[in-house]
Design a protein around this motif. Structure first.
Motif, mmCIF file in Angstrom:
data_model
loop_
_atom_site.group_PDB
_atom_site.id
_atom_site.type_symbol
_atom_site.label_atom_id
_atom_site.label_comp_id
_atom_site.label_asym_id
_atom_site.label_seq_id
_atom_site.Cartn_x
_atom_site.Cartn_y
_atom_site.Cartn_z
ATOM 1 N N THR A 12 0.744 -1.317 0.181
ATOM 2 C CA THR A 12 0.004 -0.031 -0.184
ATOM 3 C C THR A 12 1.019 1.133 -0.174
ATOM 4 O O THR A 12 0.463 2.105 -0.574
ATOM 5 C CB THR A 12 -0.916 -0.077 1.274
ATOM 6 O OG1 THR A 12 -1.787 -1.139 1.029
ATOM 7 C CG2 THR A 12 -1.704 1.401 1.327
ATOM 8 N N GLN A 67 -7.636 0.263 -0.419
ATOM 9 C CA GLN A 67 -7.712 -0.984 0.332
ATOM 10 C C GLN A 67 -9.035 -0.964 1.366
ATOM 11 O O GLN A 67 -9.808 -1.837 1.229
ATOM 12 C CB GLN A 67 -6.448 -1.233 1.073
ATOM 13 C CG GLN A 67 -6.276 -2.607 1.764
ATOM 14 C CD GLN A 67 -4.989 -2.866 2.573
ATOM 15 O OE1 GLN A 67 -4.265 -2.254 2.372
ATOM 16 N NE2 GLN A 67 -5.076 -4.113 3.079
ATOM 17 N N ASP A 76 -5.751 -1.900 -4.991
ATOM 18 C CA ASP A 76 -5.244 -2.367 -3.810
ATOM 19 C C ASP A 76 -6.276 -3.211 -3.163
ATOM 20 O O ASP A 76 -7.448 -2.771 -2.448
ATOM 21 C CB ASP A 76 -4.984 -1.271 -2.823
ATOM 22 C CG ASP A 76 -4.224 -1.275 -1.470
ATOM 23 O OD1 ASP A 76 -4.133 -2.726 -1.498
ATOM 24 O OD2 ASP A 76 -3.543 -0.510 -1.092
ATOM 25 N N GLU A 77 -6.054 -4.395 -3.151
ATOM 26 C CA GLU A 77 -7.091 -5.726 -2.688
ATOM 27 C C GLU A 77 -8.374 -5.510 -3.219
ATOM 28 O O GLU A 77 -9.454 -5.096 -2.403
ATOM 29 C CB GLU A 77 -6.790 -5.762 -1.244
ATOM 30 C CG GLU A 77 -5.422 -5.927 -0.918
ATOM 31 C CD GLU A 77 -5.291 -6.562 0.653
ATOM 32 O OE1 GLU A 77 -6.189 -7.045 1.233
ATOM 33 O OE2 GLU A 77 -4.192 -6.405 1.105
HETATM 34 MG MG LIG Z 1 -1.923 -2.776 2.159
#
Ligand SMILES: [Mg+2]
Ligand SMILES: Nc1ncnc2c1ncn2[C@@H]1O[C@H](COP(=O)(O)OP(=O)(O)OP(=O)(O)O)[C@@H](O)[C@H]1O
Lengths: 239, 325
Positions: free
Chosen positions: A43, A85, A161-162
């Motif tokens: 991140t 995220q 991000d995810e």
């Molecule tokens: Mg992360």
């Protein structure tokens, strides 16, 4: 020349080196998987590339032009979009208003921005939620909205991000298909994801980081066999 | 389009009718106060209501406008009706560096910084005697003669001031309505909802906030100029007090944050209920404002105007459904 080039990227938090002398490149039309254990610095890399954090050292270039020192809105204007995220919708606005705000980056008139937003929502199969308040979406739709906002800025590079964190296997398949279609639309993608199935299936290449450093890079099937990766990744997560 | 313009026309007509219908100078005076407060509440609402940037220092912008207008008149002979927009411009100019500094801070830190800046402005006004006359301030003894449509304007009557105040309030509300529909207005809402997400989709949040503050300052400064013109008296306590800043917050919150008509409702409320409390508890009125705002935020977060609008739309929809059935 690669589309996005990162050289010697470093970021300290006090004594902690969250990202340490990291170099990699992203090619036009590529999906690059970025993986590593919790706290590896993934991140942070996104924050550095998009101007939310300043690098302690290193260079970041998009199509040859440096991005270091630009504020996030300027990075977005240059053509890099990101998701968070922990999703960051505009909670009190509807899905359509959320996406239209992002589309304003490339459209002056409200009507054009709204048309562009509708088109992105169509592509991400979120049209049926257009009038819903962002705060009332389920997790899958929140993740979709996050992607829709990023896409509506018409990026050349998309940092995810995810996007699949917390989704069930069927939803992961849908999301994977969506990312592939985004790439087919001409957008290069960096995908941070813990869901290995998705990484293995859609990444062209994978970059593995641990404690801020690159420990492996290459085709997904080869990378996950490397002892350093097995040790860092699975050793830590399973123990 | 006509449906959107209709309420504005009705409002303007109503405002125009007041001087003909109302005889008592005191009643006109109250109307003038309501209109001035409407403009000030609207000014604060541009920044606080739309962008969610809570300023506790808007009195300083009002004060800069008031001082500019009165100093231009007494020292350079510039008539106050020119001095008013000049006061607005001066306030907008002052707001630029302040905004660039304070907008680096977020949330409560921003609010505290505006408080500090406004106390600083007050100190400057108290101590920079060669320009501001210090604590004594300025007094206008006679206004310049003005002929309009072949008649000399009577400055002892309240009507000319009423007309100016009405124009000011209408302009401030119209500016709010326009901002709401413009791209900048959408950006401000994004900033209020989530500042980082706004940056991520390419919104220059600092620029949007600085621009809005300048617009807000222009309105507040022009209203300050009007104050100097109407009351003919300016000193640090009158135009730079903390309570002025609080009253602007009060109007916007009670009327309805981020609404167009809210400041008008809030201003009526302040000049009636607020005044009554102020008379009874001369030093405690700020406590009352604080308590009352807490109650509104707890039980009526959309403000009086916001709630009324929602009820009205609900009724309209129900009527439509019944009509269709
Ligand atoms: Mg992360
Ligand atoms: N703002 C910050 N201040 C101090 N330390 C930070 C900050 N942001 C991140 N860190 C630290 O930097 C390291 C890398 O964090 P980062 O969030 O980038 O990891 P990650 O790879 O995204 O992890 P995850 O998979 O859990 O999301 C962690 O040790 C984290 O605690």
């Amino acid at each position: 020349m690669a589309l996005l080039e990162v050289e010697g990227l470093t970021r300290h938090f006090g004594g902690l080196r969250a990202v340490a002398d990291l170099s990699f490149a992203l090619r036009e039309g590529e999906i690059l998987g970025l993986i590593g254990p919790n706290g590896a610095g993934k991140t942070t890399v996104f924050h550095l590339v998009t101007g939310f954090l300043r690098p302690s050292a290193g260079e970041i270039r998009l199509a040859g032009r440096s991005l270091v020192g630009l504020r996030p809105h300027a990075v977005a204007r240059r053509g890099i979009a990101r998701t968070f995220q922990i999703v960051k919708p505009f909670p009190g606005l509807t899905v359509k208003e959320n996406v239209a705000l992002a589309a304003f980056l490339r459209h002056r008139a409200r009507r054009d921005a709204e048309a562009a937003a509708a088109e992105v929502l169509e592509r991400l199969e979120l049209s049926h939620r257009s009038g819903t308040l962002a705060s009332q979406l389920n997790l899958m739709d929140q993740k979709r909205l996050e992607m829709a906002k990023a896409l509506a800025t018409r990026p050349r590079v998309l940092l995810l991000d995810e996007p699949m964190g917390g989704l069930n296997p069927a939803e992961v398949d849908v999301a994977s298909g969506m990312v592939e279609r985004i790439r087919e639309g001409g957008v290069a993608v960096i995908l941070v994801e813990h869901v290995m199935k998705a990484i293995m299936r859609i990444s062209d290449r994978v970059l593995v980081v641990n404690q801020g450093q690159k420990i492996a890079e290459g085709p997904p099937a080869a990378v996950v066999q490397e002892p350093a990766v097995l040790a860092a990744y699975f050793g830590k997560r399973v123990a | 389009m006509t449906r959107q313009l209709a309420p504005w026309l009705a409002g303007a007509l109503l405002l125009a009718a007041v001087p003909a219908l109302v005889e008592s100078p005191f009643a006109i005076h109250v109307c003038i106060l309501v209109l001035m407060w409407t403009a000030l509440g609207a000014a604060w609402n541009l920044l606080g209501g739309f962008a969610g940037q809570v300023s506790f220092g808007h009195a300083s912008l009002f004060g800069v406008g008031a001082y500019t207008t009165i100093i231009l008149y007494l020292r350079a002979g510039v008539a106050p009706w020119w001095g008013m927009p000049a006061g607005g411009l001066a306030a907008a100019l002052v707001s630029l560096p302040v905004g660039l500094l304070c907008f680096r801070l977020r949330g409560p830190y921003f609010s505290l910084a505006t408080l500090a800046v406004s106390e600083l402005v007050k100190l400057v006004a108290l101590n920079w005697e060669s320009v501001t006359n210090g604590p004594v301030g300025y007094l206008i003894t006679a206004l310049p003669p003005l002929r309009l449509f072949g008649h000399a304007v009577d400055w002892e009557s309240k009507t000319p001031f009423y007309v100016v105040a009405a124009a000011l309030a209408l302009a401030a509300l119209a500016a709010t309505a326009l901002l709401r529909r413009a791209r900048l207005g959408a950006y401000l809402v994004a900033i209020r909802e989530d500042e980082e997400a706004a940056e991520a989709v390419g919104i220059d949040t600092v620029r949007a906030k600085v621009l809005t503050l300048a617009l807000s300052a222009f309105v507040a400064g022009t209203a300050g100029g009007f104050y100097a013109f109407y009351f003919r008296y300016v000193d640090p306590d009158a135009v730079l007090g903390l309570s002025l800043s609080m009253e602007m917050v009060f109007i916007a919150v009670v009327g309805g944050l981020g609404t167009v008509g809210g400041p008008l409702v809030g201003a009526v409320f302040l000049t009636t209920v607020g005044e009554a409390v102020r008379e009874r508890f001369p030093s405690g009125h700020l406590v009352f404002y604080g308590l009352f705002m807490m109650l509104v935020i707890r039980f009526l977060p959309e403000g009086i105007w916001g709630r009324a609008r929602r009820l009205a739309t609900g009724l309209q929809e129900r009527a439509l459904r019944h009509g269709a059935a």
